[in-house]
Design a protein around this motif. Sequence first.
Motif, PDB file in Angstrom:
ATOM      1  N   ILE A  29      -9.431   3.944  16.566  1.00 14.26           N
ATOM      2  CA  ILE A  29      -8.311   3.252  15.924  1.00 14.26           C
ATOM      3  C   ILE A  29      -8.604   3.042  14.448  1.00 14.26           C
ATOM      4  N   LEU A  30      -7.649   3.430  13.612  1.00 18.91           N
ATOM      5  CA  LEU A  30      -7.731   3.133  12.190  1.00 18.91           C
ATOM      6  C   LEU A  30      -6.699   2.053  11.889  1.00 18.91           C
ATOM      7  N   PHE A  31      -7.181   0.874  11.494  1.00 19.50           N
ATOM      8  CA  PHE A  31      -6.269  -0.195  11.100  1.00 19.50           C
ATOM      9  C   PHE A  31      -6.003  -0.106   9.610  1.00 19.50           C
ATOM     10  N   ILE A  32      -4.782  -0.410   9.241  1.00 21.73           N
ATOM     11  CA  ILE A  32      -4.464  -0.570   7.825  1.00 21.73           C
ATOM     12  C   ILE A  32      -3.984  -2.005   7.663  1.00 21.73           C
ATOM     13  N   GLU A  33      -4.737  -2.804   6.919  1.00 24.32           N
ATOM     14  CA  GLU A  33      -4.267  -4.161   6.624  1.00 24.32           C
ATOM     15  C   GLU A  33      -3.500  -4.097   5.324  1.00 24.32           C
ATOM     16  N   ASN A  34      -2.192  -4.281   5.403  1.00 25.67           N
ATOM     17  CA  ASN A  34      -1.362  -4.170   4.208  1.00 25.67           C
ATOM     18  C   ASN A  34      -1.517  -5.400   3.315  1.00 25.67           C
ATOM     19  N   VAL A  35      -1.026  -5.298   2.096  1.00 22.28           N
ATOM     20  CA  VAL A  35      -1.030  -6.430   1.179  1.00 22.28           C
ATOM     21  C   VAL A  35      -0.159  -7.544   1.768  1.00 22.28           C
ATOM     22  N   GLY A  36      -0.612  -8.789   1.677  1.00 26.29           N
ATOM     23  CA  GLY A  36       0.159  -9.909   2.206  1.00 26.29           C
ATOM     24  C   GLY A  36       1.520 -10.007   1.526  1.00 26.29           C
ATOM     25  N   ASN A  37       2.585  -9.651   2.262  1.00 27.19           N
ATOM     26  CA  ASN A  37       3.934  -9.571   1.699  1.00 27.19           C
ATOM     27  C   ASN A  37       4.843  -9.106   2.832  1.00 27.19           C
ATOM     28  N   LEU A  38       5.905  -9.852   3.099  1.00 29.77           N
ATOM     29  CA  LEU A  38       6.782  -9.477   4.218  1.00 29.77           C
ATOM     30  C   LEU A  38       7.941  -8.578   3.787  1.00 29.77           C
ATOM     31  N   VAL A  39       8.002  -8.265   2.496  1.00 25.55           N
ATOM     32  CA  VAL A  39       9.158  -7.515   2.017  1.00 25.55           C
ATOM     33  C   VAL A  39       8.832  -6.035   1.751  1.00 25.55           C
ATOM     34  N   CYS A  40       8.108  -5.780   0.676  1.00 26.23           N
ATOM     35  CA  CYS A  40       7.912  -4.392   0.234  1.00 26.23           C
ATOM     36  C   CYS A  40       7.189  -3.486   1.230  1.00 26.23           C
ATOM     37  N   SER A  95       7.398  -3.192   4.244  1.00 30.06           N
ATOM     38  CA  SER A  95       8.229  -2.698   5.342  1.00 30.06           C
ATOM     39  C   SER A  95       9.023  -1.448   4.966  1.00 30.06           C
ATOM     40  N   SER A  96       9.115  -1.146   3.675  1.00 26.52           N
ATOM     41  CA  SER A  96       9.845   0.058   3.257  1.00 26.52           C
ATOM     42  C   SER A  96       8.935   1.275   3.120  1.00 26.52           C
ATOM     43  N   HIS A  97       7.643   1.129   3.440  1.00 26.33           N
ATOM     44  CA  HIS A  97       6.724   2.239   3.207  1.00 26.33           C
ATOM     45  C   HIS A  97       6.014   2.707   4.462  1.00 26.33           C
ATOM     46  N   ASP A  98       6.336   3.911   4.861  1.00 31.19           N
ATOM     47  CA  ASP A  98       5.678   4.557   6.001  1.00 31.19           C
ATOM     48  C   ASP A  98       4.305   5.032   5.529  1.00 31.19           C
ATOM     49  N   LEU A  99       3.247   4.505   6.141  1.00 30.93           N
ATOM     50  CA  LEU A  99       1.893   4.892   5.747  1.00 30.93           C
ATOM     51  C   LEU A  99       1.298   5.905   6.720  1.00 30.93           C
ATOM     52  N   GLY A 100       2.160   6.511   7.508  1.00 26.70           N
ATOM     53  CA  GLY A 100       1.671   7.488   8.476  1.00 26.70           C
ATOM     54  C   GLY A 100       1.127   6.820   9.723  1.00 26.70           C
ATOM     55  N   LEU A 159       0.858  -1.191   0.000  1.00 26.44           N
ATOM     56  CA  LEU A 159       0.000   0.000   0.000  1.00 26.44           C
ATOM     57  C   LEU A 159       0.890   1.235   0.000  1.00 26.44           C
ATOM     58  N   SER A 160       0.385   2.290  -0.629  1.00 28.67           N
ATOM     59  CA  SER A 160       1.117   3.557  -0.607  1.00 28.67           C
ATOM     60  C   SER A 160       0.343   4.544   0.249  1.00 28.67           C
ATOM     61  N   LEU A 161       1.043   5.582   0.701  1.00 25.05           N
ATOM     62  CA  LEU A 161       0.391   6.610   1.509  1.00 25.05           C
ATOM     63  C   LEU A 161      -0.737   7.268   0.713  1.00 25.05           C
ATOM     64  N   ALA A 162      -0.519   7.481  -0.585  1.00 21.03           N
ATOM     65  CA  ALA A 162      -1.538   8.128  -1.415  1.00 21.03           C
ATOM     66  C   ALA A 162      -2.840   7.332  -1.405  1.00 21.03           C
ATOM     67  N   LEU A 163      -2.716   6.019  -1.500  1.00 21.53           N
ATOM     68  CA  LEU A 163      -3.894   5.150  -1.506  1.00 21.53           C
ATOM     69  C   LEU A 163      -4.607   5.198  -0.151  1.00 21.53           C
ATOM     70  N   VAL A 164      -3.815   5.182   0.904  1.00 23.65           N
ATOM     71  CA  VAL A 164      -4.373   5.248   2.257  1.00 23.65           C
ATOM     72  C   VAL A 164      -5.134   6.566   2.434  1.00 23.65           C
ATOM     73  N   GLN A 165      -4.560   7.647   1.955  1.00 22.41           N
ATOM     74  CA  GLN A 165      -5.210   8.948   2.117  1.00 22.41           C
ATOM     75  C   GLN A 165      -6.484   9.050   1.288  1.00 22.41           C
ATOM     76  N   GLN A 166      -6.466   8.429   0.103  1.00 17.47           N
ATOM     77  CA  GLN A 166      -7.690   8.385  -0.715  1.00 17.47           C
ATOM     78  C   GLN A 166      -8.808   7.675   0.033  1.00 17.47           C
ATOM     79  N   GLY A 167      -8.472   6.537   0.624  1.00 20.67           N
ATOM     80  CA  GLY A 167      -9.462   5.779   1.384  1.00 20.67           C
ATOM     81  C   GLY A 167      -9.947   6.579   2.582  1.00 20.67           C
ATOM     82  N   TRP A 168      -9.017   7.170   3.278  1.00 21.02           N
ATOM     83  CA  TRP A 168      -9.339   7.915   4.495  1.00 21.02           C
ATOM     84  C   TRP A 168     -10.274   9.097   4.213  1.00 21.02           C
TER      85      TRP A 168
END
Lengths: 237, 114
Positions: free
Chosen positions: A117-128, A130-135, A98-107
């Motif tokens: 509490i706002l949960f963000i369920e990320n795409v199932g993936n242990l790699v990519c 982790s490099s993206h701060d979603l706020g 997920l990208s921050l832009a997508l999260v903000q669109q949803g929000w």
Amino acid sequence: MTSNETRVITIERDVTATARMDAARFRETMTARGTLVVNLLSSPGSGKTTLLAETARFWGDQIRCGVLVGDIATDRDAQRLAPWLPAIQLTTGGACHLSLALVQQGWQQWEELPLDILFIENVGNLVCPSSHDLGEHVRVVLLATTEGDDKPAKYPKAFRTSDGLLITKTDLLPYLPFDVDVAAQDAREIRPDIEVIALSALQGQGLAQWCQFLQEQRRRHVGRRPANESADSTVNR
Amino acid sequence: MHEFALVRSLLSQVAQIVEADGGGSVQEIRVRCGPLAGVEPTLMREAFALLRRDSAFVEAELVIREEPLRARCRRCDQTFEPQRFRFRCPHCGSVDTITESGDAVMIESVVVGG
Ligand SMILES: Nc1nc2c(ncn2[C@@H]2O[C@H](COP(=O)(O)OP(=O)(O)OP(=O)(O)O)[C@@H](O)[C@H]2O)c(=O)[nH]1
Ligand SMILES: [Mg+2]
Ligand SMILES: [Zn+2]
């Protein structure tokens, strides 16, 4: 005109510096609104959606939760969550995180909704992811007992950047060569202050501890108690 | 596999910086990254090879320097290179350590022709 001459421009900047600043700004907005943002990451099928449904069921209307759920395709997870809590599906159209832009669109669709509490369920993936701060204020990585207890060191970034580790599906421990202490120890070598909670969303063990962890995080990062929370509300449910 | 987006962002940042510095044709973009940067240098090179075609960077080379992971202990103030991502301080055993470098993609510098 100086032709043929070359010059060196020194930059020394993190390529994600701007993205990090955007994420920090979103985080501040959410703090000001009194909403704790929790980013859940794991490999596919570790139990993120199941856990979110059970968390919402555990709290009932005591704590107002919502979830932005990311998938590469389909809105299956949002459909599964809808009976338990407000859920918006974010489809990445092939992207592995997920990208921050997508999260903000949803929000944006929820600006008026008061959430503890706002949960963000990320795409199932242990790699990519982790490099993206979603706020998010809190990052939590899930590791299912079926995945093996050697995973932390194999996916170091996910564990290094997470504040909490949930070892899920503990009801299956009798059938698997998985040692909870080994996994926890491995994770703590990478991220010494990681909070480790073992749980079974299916049978309920550890769920109260997880919910208590979230309440503590909320007090710490957002500095308020949820409007509907009474003093001893997290116990004995 | 987010190297594409990362390189795209790298190119647009470099374009802005060079423009603000008086412009010119970019000959070399120097970056460095470490084991916790979350990128694969090979994939970055591939992404760059594709992306530079349609950009102002047709002439440019991407130079990636790989750096080791470095951490600093907050108790004894010594630095060390974590082995196998183990962040416990080898000098005093403390777990209160912070990453100093090796967890990011850093744009070091750009070489620009006149
Ligand atoms: N035995 C057991 N199974 C579980 C538990 N939690 C989830 N599952 C099962 O694991 C499977 C995957 O669970 P999901 O909740 O869909 O996992 P997810 O992480 O959301 O999956 P993706 O979003 O596709 O990455 C489902 O069949 C669940 O029923 C648990 O505590 N114990
Ligand atoms: Mg899911
Ligand atoms: Zn030390």
